[in-house]
Design an enzyme around this catalytic site. Structure first.
Site, mmCIF file in Angstrom:
data_model
loop_
_atom_site.group_PDB
_atom_site.id
_atom_site.type_symbol
_atom_site.label_atom_id
_atom_site.label_comp_id
_atom_site.label_asym_id
_atom_site.label_seq_id
_atom_site.Cartn_x
_atom_site.Cartn_y
_atom_site.Cartn_z
ATOM 1 N N LYS A 1 57.848 54.019 57.911
ATOM 2 C CA LYS A 1 58.230 54.072 56.492
ATOM 3 C C LYS A 1 59.600 53.452 56.342
ATOM 4 O O LYS A 1 60.406 53.490 57.276
ATOM 5 C CB LYS A 1 58.291 55.532 56.022
ATOM 6 C CG LYS A 1 58.254 55.686 54.517
ATOM 7 C CD LYS A 1 56.824 55.706 54.013
ATOM 8 C CE LYS A 1 56.717 55.693 52.528
ATOM 9 N NZ LYS A 1 55.320 55.924 52.080
ATOM 10 N N LYS B 1 48.457 60.584 58.675
ATOM 11 C CA LYS B 1 47.624 60.021 57.604
ATOM 12 C C LYS B 1 46.897 58.776 58.103
ATOM 13 O O LYS B 1 45.690 58.630 57.926
ATOM 14 C CB LYS B 1 48.516 59.662 56.414
ATOM 15 C CG LYS B 1 47.776 59.079 55.227
ATOM 16 C CD LYS B 1 48.691 58.363 54.240
ATOM 17 C CE LYS B 1 49.838 59.227 53.766
ATOM 18 N NZ LYS B 1 50.550 58.618 52.602
ATOM 19 N N LYS C 1 52.841 51.097 60.182
ATOM 20 C CA LYS C 1 52.328 50.775 58.844
ATOM 21 C C LYS C 1 52.792 51.857 57.892
ATOM 22 O O LYS C 1 52.669 53.051 58.177
ATOM 23 C CB LYS C 1 50.786 50.753 58.880
ATOM 24 C CG LYS C 1 50.164 50.384 57.547
ATOM 25 C CD LYS C 1 50.082 48.886 57.381
ATOM 26 C CE LYS C 1 49.863 48.447 55.946
ATOM 27 N NZ LYS C 1 51.117 48.404 55.138
ATOM 28 N N ASP D 1 55.597 51.671 47.680
ATOM 29 C CA ASP D 1 55.730 53.129 47.519
ATOM 30 C C ASP D 1 56.496 53.305 46.201
ATOM 31 O O ASP D 1 56.543 52.368 45.392
ATOM 32 C CB ASP D 1 56.479 53.759 48.708
ATOM 33 C CG ASP D 1 56.343 55.286 48.737
ATOM 34 O OD1 ASP D 1 55.295 55.785 49.180
ATOM 35 O OD2 ASP D 1 57.276 55.986 48.286
HETATM 36 P P1 NDP Z 1 55.587 54.623 41.349
HETATM 37 O O1 NDP Z 1 56.981 54.190 41.505
HETATM 38 O O2 NDP Z 1 54.558 53.647 40.889
HETATM 39 O O3 NDP Z 1 55.491 55.883 40.381
HETATM 40 C C1 NDP Z 1 56.187 57.052 40.660
HETATM 41 C C2 NDP Z 1 56.025 58.003 39.491
HETATM 42 O O4 NDP Z 1 56.577 59.265 39.839
HETATM 43 C C3 NDP Z 1 56.772 57.541 38.250
HETATM 44 O O5 NDP Z 1 56.103 58.003 37.116
HETATM 45 C C4 NDP Z 1 58.131 58.220 38.419
HETATM 46 O O6 NDP Z 1 58.819 58.412 37.199
HETATM 47 C C5 NDP Z 1 57.719 59.539 39.027
HETATM 48 N N1 NDP Z 1 58.827 60.020 39.867
HETATM 49 C C6 NDP Z 1 59.330 59.425 40.974
HETATM 50 N N2 NDP Z 1 60.353 60.127 41.471
HETATM 51 C C7 NDP Z 1 60.489 61.181 40.658
HETATM 52 C C8 NDP Z 1 61.369 62.272 40.659
HETATM 53 N N3 NDP Z 1 62.331 62.405 41.604
HETATM 54 N N4 NDP Z 1 61.204 63.194 39.683
HETATM 55 C C9 NDP Z 1 60.244 63.049 38.738
HETATM 56 N N5 NDP Z 1 59.376 62.026 38.691
HETATM 57 C C10 NDP Z 1 59.507 61.110 39.633
HETATM 58 O O7 NDP Z 1 55.163 55.239 42.764
HETATM 59 P P2 NDP Z 1 53.706 55.530 43.342
HETATM 60 O O8 NDP Z 1 52.778 55.908 42.249
HETATM 61 O O9 NDP Z 1 53.359 54.424 44.241
HETATM 62 O O10 NDP Z 1 54.007 56.797 44.262
HETATM 63 C C11 NDP Z 1 53.867 58.140 43.806
HETATM 64 C C12 NDP Z 1 53.706 59.056 44.998
HETATM 65 O O11 NDP Z 1 52.544 58.694 45.739
HETATM 66 C C13 NDP Z 1 54.846 59.033 46.023
HETATM 67 O O12 NDP Z 1 54.982 60.315 46.588
HETATM 68 C C14 NDP Z 1 54.347 58.065 47.072
HETATM 69 O O13 NDP Z 1 54.971 58.288 48.314
HETATM 70 C C15 NDP Z 1 52.870 58.444 47.100
HETATM 71 N N6 NDP Z 1 51.938 57.466 47.633
HETATM 72 C C16 NDP Z 1 51.896 56.189 47.152
HETATM 73 C C17 NDP Z 1 50.968 55.307 47.646
HETATM 74 C C18 NDP Z 1 50.815 53.922 47.115
HETATM 75 O O14 NDP Z 1 49.894 53.223 47.555
HETATM 76 N N7 NDP Z 1 51.618 53.489 46.169
HETATM 77 C C19 NDP Z 1 50.043 55.682 48.738
HETATM 78 C C20 NDP Z 1 50.126 57.077 49.115
HETATM 79 C C21 NDP Z 1 51.053 57.905 48.585
HETATM 80 P P3 NDP Z 1 60.034 57.438 36.859
HETATM 81 O O15 NDP Z 1 59.437 56.092 36.646
HETATM 82 O O16 NDP Z 1 60.639 58.018 35.629
HETATM 83 O O17 NDP Z 1 60.961 57.483 38.035
HETATM 84 O O1 2IT Z 2 52.489 56.696 51.464
HETATM 85 C C1 2IT Z 2 51.699 55.760 51.645
HETATM 86 O O2 2IT Z 2 50.664 55.899 52.306
HETATM 87 C C2 2IT Z 2 51.999 54.457 51.032
HETATM 88 N N1 2IT Z 2 53.003 54.348 50.324
HETATM 89 C C3 2IT Z 2 51.118 53.281 51.292
HETATM 90 C C4 2IT Z 2 51.454 52.656 52.609
HETATM 91 C C5 2IT Z 2 50.743 51.361 52.916
HETATM 92 O O3 2IT Z 2 51.069 50.799 53.974
HETATM 93 O O4 2IT Z 2 49.879 50.917 52.162
#
Ligand code: NDP
Ligand code: 2IT
Length: 444
Positions: free
Chosen positions: A126, A114, A90, A166
């Site tokens: 992943k 996690k 997952k 993600d």
């Molecule tokens: P999104 O794509 O929705 O948002 C990502 C954000 O981070 C955007 O604002 C983006 O800006 C910015 N960003 C991404 N890459 C870079 C970079 N290289 N430098 C600067 N800014 C950057 O992703 P999520 O919000 O889903 O994910 C954010 C983080 O949280 C990641 O690390 C992800 O692995 C983690 N995560 C996500 C989960 C989920 O359920 N979605 C669960 C657990 C963890 P821009 O649009 O300009 O690229």
């Molecule tokens: O980093 C993470 O935990 C996620 N991007 C969410 C993974 C998921 O299966 O909901």
């Protein structure tokens, strides 16, 4: 040489040019030293750590698709099926030009621990691609997603491997992937999570990572006799995690004053305008430069700089290694007392060490952002029983899960003499369940 050092050496030698993967493995194995030393003979004989650091399977594939000009584009797709000891693989799918095998491996490795911490039956995996959804038309995104699934469908399924969102993968991408999987396989099953509500998605999944982050911070603060009421919060990112972290911060009485994307950052001293943020990012898919059109008194700066703003709590919610040692020094100088990771590994090792030395409470991503994957597991449960729970039901469960995670990592840290070190606590608590399941299942 200690067993931990031997395995770290091997990982670095056998996986060249994968610095993020090395970083994640070192962080986890270094904090497991007390447990490994207590069981060294057995773990060595069973090659337990070698099995933990090596994914069960890595899939790498070509993803050809046709752009709007009729030009064929070729991207690379990945799925790393890391560890299935406690449940089906997952973990999310990242779509970003920086994606490579090492990044997917670091994310998959973190995901194993996690997912274990959630207390739910999910293994770790992943996936992703170097495809950049930014600036692409809906048709181009659909063409990519369909091609991606046309290969990946062979390896995933509701009981084998369940991808989700993600960076760069949100409801639109999950929809296109789900449609293609269903068309090829001819089955209507919960093969992906983060689905739309009209076709098997769970209420509160969209909000879950950001909400969960604030729930665990709240639980930790309550245990220390404090609350979020009146606290100033600095947030990086402007995507799924950042947006719903900001929303829940408001609901719990705090004031979030920053957000950022890869071009710049916003400081809004009156508090981020959540409706404006959602419109810019979720509806228009635009840049944060637009924020000033909604809030003329806010500051917009090019580049990075969120961590220089005075605050009580910092929530990195963008990407890996976005908070470095200089940033950590600025946070401490500005009086930040809590750092909780919404993103995966956003804090460099040096920055984490510095923050902990200075007494900043540090909640690592594998605990603090686990609300997203936990709610994905709740989506899987709803799909299996072909029912949908109410928002309140899912949200209540999420709150309980985040509170449990906090107490489990707190207790694990105390048990091994590292009270208050939640990095050690999270790694040990996550590891123990996976190891128990691996030991019970023999050498596989
Ligand atoms: P999104 O794509 O929705 O948002 C990502 C954000 O981070 C955007 O604002 C983006 O800006 C910015 N960003 C991404 N890459 C870079 C970079 N290289 N430098 C600067 N800014 C950057 O992703 P999520 O919000 O889903 O994910 C954010 C983080 O949280 C990641 O690390 C992800 O692995 C983690 N995560 C996500 C989960 C989920 O359920 N979605 C669960 C657990 C963890 P821009 O649009 O300009 O690229
Ligand atoms: O980093 C993470 O935990 C996620 N991007 C969410 C993974 C998921 O299966 O909901």
């Amino acid at each position: 040489m200690s067993y931990v050092d031997e395995v770290i050496d091997r990982v670095v030698k056998e996986n060249p040019c994968e610095p993020e993967f090395h970083q994640a493995v070192k962080e986890v194995l270094n904090s497991l030293r007390p447990v490994v030393e207590a069981n060294e003979e057995k773990y060595r004989r069973d090659a337990l750590l070698e099995r933990i650091v090596n994914p069960e399977r890595q899939i790498k594939f070509r993803v050809p698709w046709v752009d709007d000009k009729g030009q064929v584009q070729v991207n690379t797709g990945y799925r790393v099926q890391y560890n299935s000891a406690i449940g089906p693989y997952k973990g999310g799918i990242r779509l970003h030009p920086s994606v490579n095998l090492g990044i997917i491996k670091f994310l998959g490795f973190e995901q194993v621990f996690k997912n274990s911490l959630t207390g739910l039956p999910i293994g770790g995996g992943k996936g992703g691609s170097d495809f950049d959804p930014k600036g692409k038309s809906d048709r181009e995104v659909m063409a990519f997603c369909q091609s991606f699934i046309t290969e990946l469908y062979k390896y995933i399924g509701a009981d084998t491997d369940v991808p989700a969102g993600d960076i760069g993968t949100g409801a639109r991408e999950i929809g296109y992937m789900y449609g293609q999987y269903k068309r090829i396989r001819g089955v209507y099953e919960g093969v992906l999570t983060g689905k739309g509500l009209s076709y098997g998605g769970s209420l509160a999944r969209k909000e879950a990572t950001g909400y969960g982050l604030l729930y665990i911070v709240n639980e930790m603060m309550n245990c220390k006799g404090d609350t979020l009421q009146g606290k100033t919060v600095i947030v990086s990112g402007a995507g799924n995690v950042a947006t719903y972290a900001i929303e829940k911060a408001y609901q719990l009485g705090a004031k979030p004053v920053t957000c950022s994307d890869s071009t710049g950052w916003v400081y809004d001293p009156e508090g981020i305008d959540l409706a404006a943020l959602k419109e810019i990012k979720e509806v228009k898919r635009a840049r944060l430069t637009e924020y000033k059109n909604y809030r003329p008194n806010a500051e917009y700066h090019e580049g990075r700089g969120v961590w220089t703003v005075k605050a009580d709590i910092a929530l990195p919610c963008a990407t890996q290694n976005e908070l470095n040692l200089d940033d950590a020094k600025a946070l401490v100088a500005n009086g930040v007392k809590v750092v909780a990771e919404g993103a995966n590994m956003p804090t460099t090792q040096e920055a984490t060490d510095y923050l902990q030395e200075k007494g900043v409470i540090f909640l690592p991503g594998k605990a603090a952002n686990a609300g997203g994957v936990a709610t994905s597991a709740l989506e899987m449960s709803q799909n299996s029983e072909r029912l949908s729970w109410t928002f309140e039901e899912v949200d209540q469960k999420l709150q309980g899960i985040m509170a449990n995670i906090f107490h489990n990592i707190d207790n694990a840290a105390k048990k091994y003499g590292f009270e208050g070190n939640y990095v050690v606590g999270a790694n040990i608590a996550g590891f123990e369940k996976v190891v128990d399941a691996m030991n019970a299942q023999g050498i596989v």
